[in-house]
Design a protein around this motif. Sequence first.
Motif, PDB file in Angstrom:
ATOM      1  N   GLY A 115      -2.713   9.596   5.576  1.00 61.83           N
ATOM      2  CA  GLY A 115      -2.248   8.364   6.236  1.00 61.83           C
ATOM      3  C   GLY A 115      -2.364   8.520   7.735  1.00 61.83           C
ATOM      4  O   GLY A 115      -2.633   9.623   8.233  1.00 61.83           O
ATOM      5  N   SER A 116      -2.145   7.435   8.455  1.00 63.40           N
ATOM      6  CA  SER A 116      -2.317   7.449   9.913  1.00 63.40           C
ATOM      7  C   SER A 116      -0.990   7.419  10.659  1.00 63.40           C
ATOM      8  O   SER A 116      -0.926   7.645  11.843  1.00 63.40           O
ATOM      9  CB  SER A 116      -3.140   6.224  10.334  1.00 63.40           C
ATOM     10  N   GLY A 117       0.113   7.049   9.976  1.00 68.95           N
ATOM     11  CA  GLY A 117       1.406   6.916  10.668  1.00 68.95           C
ATOM     12  C   GLY A 117       1.465   5.652  11.500  1.00 68.95           C
ATOM     13  O   GLY A 117       2.297   5.535  12.396  1.00 68.95           O
ATOM     14  N   GLY A 120       0.848  -1.210   0.000  1.00 64.28           N
ATOM     15  CA  GLY A 120       0.000   0.000   0.000  1.00 64.28           C
ATOM     16  C   GLY A 120       0.876   1.249   0.000  1.00 64.28           C
ATOM     17  O   GLY A 120       0.685   2.172  -0.817  1.00 64.28           O
ATOM     18  N   ASN A 121       1.901   1.258   0.885  1.00 67.89           N
ATOM     19  CA  ASN A 121       2.805   2.414   0.946  1.00 67.89           C
ATOM     20  C   ASN A 121       3.571   2.582  -0.358  1.00 67.89           C
ATOM     21  O   ASN A 121       3.784   3.707  -0.830  1.00 67.89           O
ATOM     22  CB  ASN A 121       3.830   2.241   2.078  1.00 67.89           C
ATOM     23  N   ALA A 122       4.008   1.446  -0.936  1.00 62.58           N
ATOM     24  CA  ALA A 122       4.810   1.521  -2.164  1.00 62.58           C
ATOM     25  C   ALA A 122       4.003   2.191  -3.287  1.00 62.58           C
ATOM     26  O   ALA A 122       4.551   2.923  -4.103  1.00 62.58           O
ATOM     27  CB  ALA A 122       5.266   0.123  -2.577  1.00 62.58           C
ATOM     28  N   THR A 151      12.932   6.376  12.302  1.00 60.58           N
ATOM     29  CA  THR A 151      11.735   6.929  12.943  1.00 60.58           C
ATOM     30  C   THR A 151      10.432   6.535  12.255  1.00 60.58           C
ATOM     31  O   THR A 151       9.391   6.474  12.909  1.00 60.58           O
ATOM     32  CB  THR A 151      11.807   8.472  12.995  1.00 60.58           C
ATOM     33  N   ILE A 152      10.486   6.260  10.961  1.00 59.05           N
ATOM     34  CA  ILE A 152       9.225   5.948  10.267  1.00 59.05           C
ATOM     35  C   ILE A 152       8.518   4.723  10.859  1.00 59.05           C
ATOM     36  O   ILE A 152       7.322   4.541  10.666  1.00 59.05           O
ATOM     37  CB  ILE A 152       9.418   5.726   8.742  1.00 59.05           C
ATOM     38  N   PHE A 153       9.299   3.886  11.610  1.00 61.40           N
ATOM     39  CA  PHE A 153       8.666   2.691  12.196  1.00 61.40           C
ATOM     40  C   PHE A 153       7.984   2.993  13.533  1.00 61.40           C
ATOM     41  O   PHE A 153       7.381   2.127  14.139  1.00 61.40           O
ATOM     42  CB  PHE A 153       9.700   1.567  12.374  1.00 61.40           C
TER      43      PHE A 153
HETATM   44  P1  ADP Z   1       1.378   6.203   6.866  1.00 59.01           P
HETATM   45  O1  ADP Z   1       1.700   5.659   5.542  1.00 59.01           O
HETATM   46  O2  ADP Z   1      -0.014   5.922   7.284  1.00 59.01           O
HETATM   47  O3  ADP Z   1       1.770   7.634   7.026  1.00 59.01           O
HETATM   48  P2  ADP Z   1       3.341   4.410   7.797  1.00 59.01           P
HETATM   49  O4  ADP Z   1       3.712   4.042   9.186  1.00 59.01           O
HETATM   50  O5  ADP Z   1       2.886   3.337   6.905  1.00 59.01           O
HETATM   51  O6  ADP Z   1       2.239   5.485   7.955  1.00 59.01           O
HETATM   52  O7  ADP Z   1       4.548   5.159   7.152  1.00 59.01           O
HETATM   53  C1  ADP Z   1       5.246   6.145   7.877  1.00 59.01           C
HETATM   54  C2  ADP Z   1       5.905   7.124   6.921  1.00 59.01           C
HETATM   55  O8  ADP Z   1       6.975   6.496   6.230  1.00 59.01           O
HETATM   56  C3  ADP Z   1       4.989   7.608   5.834  1.00 59.01           C
HETATM   57  O9  ADP Z   1       4.259   8.723   6.288  1.00 59.01           O
HETATM   58  C4  ADP Z   1       5.945   7.944   4.713  1.00 59.01           C
HETATM   59  O10 ADP Z   1       6.458   9.237   4.906  1.00 59.01           O
HETATM   60  C5  ADP Z   1       7.065   6.985   4.901  1.00 59.01           C
HETATM   61  N1  ADP Z   1       6.952   5.838   3.969  1.00 59.01           N
HETATM   62  C6  ADP Z   1       6.430   4.629   4.230  1.00 59.01           C
HETATM   63  N2  ADP Z   1       6.536   3.817   3.160  1.00 59.01           N
HETATM   64  C7  ADP Z   1       7.141   4.528   2.192  1.00 59.01           C
HETATM   65  C8  ADP Z   1       7.564   4.233   0.851  1.00 59.01           C
HETATM   66  N3  ADP Z   1       7.366   3.023   0.304  1.00 59.01           N
HETATM   67  N4  ADP Z   1       8.186   5.214   0.160  1.00 59.01           N
HETATM   68  C9  ADP Z   1       8.401   6.429   0.705  1.00 59.01           C
HETATM   69  N5  ADP Z   1       8.055   6.732   1.980  1.00 59.01           N
HETATM   70  C10 ADP Z   1       7.426   5.809   2.716  1.00 59.01           C
END
Ligand code: ADP
Length: 580
Positions: free
Chosen positions: A538-540, A480-482, A522-524
Amino acid sequence: MTSIGANQAEFRLLGYSRSQYVGHNVAEFHVNPEVIAGMLSRLKNGKEVRGCAAPLRCRNGDIRIVEISASVYRENGRFVHVRSVSVDITQRTIEAAAQKRLASIIDSSTDAVLSKDLNGTILSWNRGAEKIFGYTADEVIGKHISILAAPDRIDEFPDILGRIRRGEVVEHYETRRRTKDGRIRRISLTVSPIRDAGGTIVGASKVARDITDQSELAQLQERLGAIVESSDDAILSKDLDGIIQSWNAGAQRLFGYTAEEIIGKPVSILAAPGHVDEIPNILSRIKRGERIDHFQTKRQAKDGRILTISLTVSPVRNADGIIIGASKVARDVTEREEQEAAIRRANDALTRANADLRHFAYSASHDLQEPLRMVSVYAELLRERFAGQLGEAGDQYLTWTLQGAVRMQKLLASLRNYTQVVTTGAEIEREADSNSILQECLVNLRDSITETGATITHTDLPPVRLHEFQLEQIFQNLIGNAIHYRGPDPVRIHIAAKQQGSDFLFSVSDNGIGIEPQFHETIFDLFQRLHTTAEYPGSGMGLAICRQIVERAGGRIWVESEHGTGSTFWFTIPIHKSRK
Ligand code: ADP
């Protein structure tokens, strides 16, 4: 046979007067009747006696050894008398016997005993030398002594020979020598000058003792002693009556007594009140040959402090294997015990707080749903009934209210997912079939895939030890993120997996916008987002959910990405059930 005469020398030798000797049977003077009987029978048979050693008794009772030569004197074939000549060989016999004894002592010695001349040429070589150096006498006699030198000790020989020439004795000189097969041995040497009858030094005798094992033992003992002394633990020994025999610096530090104060005292001095009974019990186990490992108990220091101690007590045996006492290693675990208690308390508190939090998140995500639905339902009703009557601004407000409600619903759904993931602890009954779960995810994501024209490829994926819904969450979030964070190029996503050690290593790669390095960690985290909702809604929570699932399964998740060129998310799942 009767003696009919003898010369003066013979009388002097035996101490008899002519009258005491002449006219007596010669056998009376012989100590050994067989010897004289043998001689007489030879003479009777007409044979000569040549150099026969015979012990004779002197008048004063001394025994002298003489060498007798005798023959029968006849005239016209008639027996006249026996002529006998005796030479005193007492001294020679004694010396020869002493030499023989000496030679056998030398030969039976376990030390190497050898002699050399002043040039260092080996002249004699006993069995001890053969044993220590490996050469037989034949191999070394006549060779130079330096064939025994260890490479680093070759210079010693001229020095030793020089001292010998000056008449010095080199005593207990420790050095190294090389054996025939090239082994280097530690040797203790004593070298003394040998003088000839005129007192001139003609060579040297050398006694060499192999002290390799001894010195290794001494070194080992020294090292062990140093280890004991430098140990942080208290190390002490006691006899079978519990009397303290040794006490290291660690024991002094721990208990406060010096070695002088405590050696010779009963070990019960150290028992904390209520623990005195343990000591006879420990001693009787030691007497049975048992070892006591990591026994946690209380002891009292000199200043009265009560210490929590972890004890290891082992029997000490003498060379015959008989238990003569015990060695004891005591480690102060007072602080560790306190720290452990503190950690336990903190852990309990954390577990409670976590449970509260989960409970809150769970009920919030459920309880908020109802009022939220009311908001969206009534906002929707408002729009249906009053759209166009509220003015432009009113319509806009309503739209925003509805959008907010939808977004809130999504957030609550994610929160519910998250709490579901973190509270799932149930055993995994069967492995999740990754290929079919991936297919389900692709069906779920069909709209966005179609909308973006994304190309998704994958390798064959192995089954993994995860709940199916957990693996679905991971794929759904990562794919979904990709798609969501796509760049200007047509979306290409590749999912792969391979075995790496005891894990399966999965990857989801995209050609999207990428992530700057400082955000790779941090994104995790929960609610960590790099964009505003307007840019990318998105929800983070997606990656936080993925991390929870992967880590709870004993794996790891991380990202490799270059800003602007795409990202690869990696995660591992242990193949075998983790022992955690
Ligand atoms: P969300 O997508 O709901 O914001 P996630 O926890 O899935 O929350 O992702 C956190 C953050 O990481 C996203 O807000 C985005 O900035 C970054 N991110 C995640 N996956 C990708 C990706 N495939 N490519 C670029 N950035 C990404």
